[in-house]
Write a protein that holds these residues in place. Structure first.
Motif, mmCIF file in Angstrom:
data_model
loop_
_atom_site.group_PDB
_atom_site.id
_atom_site.type_symbol
_atom_site.label_atom_id
_atom_site.label_comp_id
_atom_site.label_asym_id
_atom_site.label_seq_id
_atom_site.Cartn_x
_atom_site.Cartn_y
_atom_site.Cartn_z
ATOM 1 N N LYS A 1 0.835 -1.207 0.000
ATOM 2 C CA LYS A 1 0.000 0.000 0.000
ATOM 3 C C LYS A 1 0.870 1.258 0.000
ATOM 4 C CE LYS A 1 -3.700 -0.154 2.592
ATOM 5 N NZ LYS A 1 -4.946 0.153 1.838
ATOM 6 N N VAL A 2 1.958 1.236 0.794
ATOM 7 C CA VAL A 2 2.868 2.374 0.843
ATOM 8 C C VAL A 2 3.563 2.569 -0.509
ATOM 9 C CG1 VAL A 2 5.017 3.210 1.897
ATOM 10 C CG2 VAL A 2 3.207 2.243 3.341
ATOM 11 N N ALA A 3 3.933 1.458 -1.139
ATOM 12 C CA ALA A 3 4.586 1.554 -2.450
ATOM 13 C C ALA A 3 3.650 2.177 -3.480
ATOM 14 C CB ALA A 3 5.053 0.178 -2.908
ATOM 15 N N ALA A 4 2.370 1.851 -3.394
ATOM 16 C CA ALA A 4 1.391 2.396 -4.336
ATOM 17 C C ALA A 4 1.045 3.845 -4.029
ATOM 18 C CB ALA A 4 0.124 1.535 -4.319
ATOM 19 N N ASN A 5 1.173 4.234 -2.748
ATOM 20 C CA ASN A 5 0.832 5.589 -2.326
ATOM 21 C C ASN A 5 1.867 6.052 -1.300
ATOM 22 O OD1 ASN A 5 -0.225 7.984 -1.397
ATOM 23 N ND2 ASN A 5 -1.994 7.068 -0.394
ATOM 24 N N PRO A 6 2.951 6.665 -1.747
ATOM 25 C CA PRO A 6 4.035 7.040 -0.828
ATOM 26 C C PRO A 6 3.601 7.966 0.312
ATOM 27 C CG PRO A 6 4.782 7.134 -3.096
ATOM 28 C CD PRO A 6 3.288 6.928 -3.155
ATOM 29 N N TRP B 1 0.060 10.144 6.143
ATOM 30 C CA TRP B 1 -1.374 10.338 6.421
ATOM 31 C C TRP B 1 -1.776 9.598 7.684
ATOM 32 C CZ3 TRP B 1 -4.867 6.287 6.706
ATOM 33 C CH2 TRP B 1 -6.192 6.658 6.938
ATOM 34 N N TYR B 2 -1.300 8.367 7.828
ATOM 35 C CA TYR B 2 -1.637 7.538 8.989
ATOM 36 C C TYR B 2 -1.086 8.153 10.270
ATOM 37 C CZ TYR B 2 -2.201 3.214 11.697
ATOM 38 O OH TYR B 2 -2.560 2.273 12.636
ATOM 39 N N LEU C 1 6.779 4.961 10.238
ATOM 40 C CA LEU C 1 6.015 4.808 11.481
ATOM 41 C C LEU C 1 6.957 4.695 12.676
ATOM 42 C CD1 LEU C 1 3.106 2.415 10.418
ATOM 43 C CD2 LEU C 1 3.298 4.907 10.205
ATOM 44 N N ILE C 2 8.071 3.995 12.507
ATOM 45 C CA ILE C 2 9.046 3.888 13.595
ATOM 46 C C ILE C 2 9.652 5.257 13.898
ATOM 47 C CG2 ILE C 2 11.309 2.952 14.217
ATOM 48 C CD1 ILE C 2 9.026 0.969 14.610
ATOM 49 N N GLU C 3 9.932 6.027 12.875
ATOM 50 C CA GLU C 3 10.467 7.378 13.095
ATOM 51 C C GLU C 3 9.476 8.228 13.892
ATOM 52 O OE1 GLU C 3 12.077 11.248 10.550
ATOM 53 O OE2 GLU C 3 11.695 9.354 9.512
#
Length: 201
Positions: A10-15, A20-21, A82-84
């Motif tokens: 999903k991240v690859a399709a929408n960087p 957003w999350y 997300l970890i960052e």
């Protein structure tokens, strides 16, 4: 080679998806919304100062709460963004980028088994289907024999509850308690959410 998770696809399709999350939960926190219900349940189950693994920790909302409650928390997520965010917003726990299907925390200097494993936020439904049993097996391997895993996800997301029960059994778990919400409502055949409290066997 482990199949990429559905999340990373999903991240690859929408960087912009990860940001957003992250912002979604930061906005909810600023608005004073309750973001810690799952963590309160785990805190109630845990001995004081427990060693807790937040598996699929996202931006750290649950691991951060549990660390503030005095637990020793390690959070792992496949998404570096997300970890960052977890490191920025919730200092204290040890946050790691990693694929749960290849989880090997002793190789990162964390040899002690965990008292509890938490996997909330529909993490199970974002796994590559081919890795589900492998992920559950890795979670089981990191749990002490007297520990428990608490896993929650919704129906209609491509991972049927019955299949999850079969996968958990194959991975070395048995069900202690099945709930339909994080606030302890009982699970039934028509429940649209599952919170499974599992024990190693």
């Amino acid at each position: 080679m482990v199949e990429p998770s559905l999340w990373m696809k999903k991240v690859a399709a929408n960087p912009g998806h990860s940001q957003w999350y992250i912002e979604r939960f930061r906005s909810m926190a600023r608005a004073g919304e309750d973001l810690a219900g799952e963590a309160r349940l785990v805190d109630a189950m845990a001995p004081r100062g427990a060693h807790i693994l937040d598996a699929g920790c996202g931006p750290g909302r649950l691991g951060g709460y549990l660390a503030a409650a005095g637990h020793r928390v390690v959070g792992v997520d496949v998404d570096p963004a997300l970890i960052e965010a977890a490191e920025q917003d919730h200092p204290g726990p040890r946050w790691f980028v990693g694929d749960l299907a290849e989880l090997d925390l002793p190789a990162r200097g964390i040899a002690e088994p965990f008292d509890l494993v938490l996997s909330a936020g529909n993490v199970m439904t974002f796994l590559a289907p081919s890795t589900r049993v492998q992920v559950l097996t890795r979670l089981r391997a990191h749990l002490r024999d007297t520990g428990r895993a608490v896993i929650g996800f919704g129906a209609g997301r491509g991972y049927e509850f019955e299949q999850f029960f079969d996968d958990a059994t194959q991975a070395g778990f048995a069900s202690d308690l099945l709930l339909s919400t994080w606030d302890l409502r009982p699970f039934s055949e028509d429940s649209d959410f599952l919170v499974a409290i599992l024990r190693p066997v």
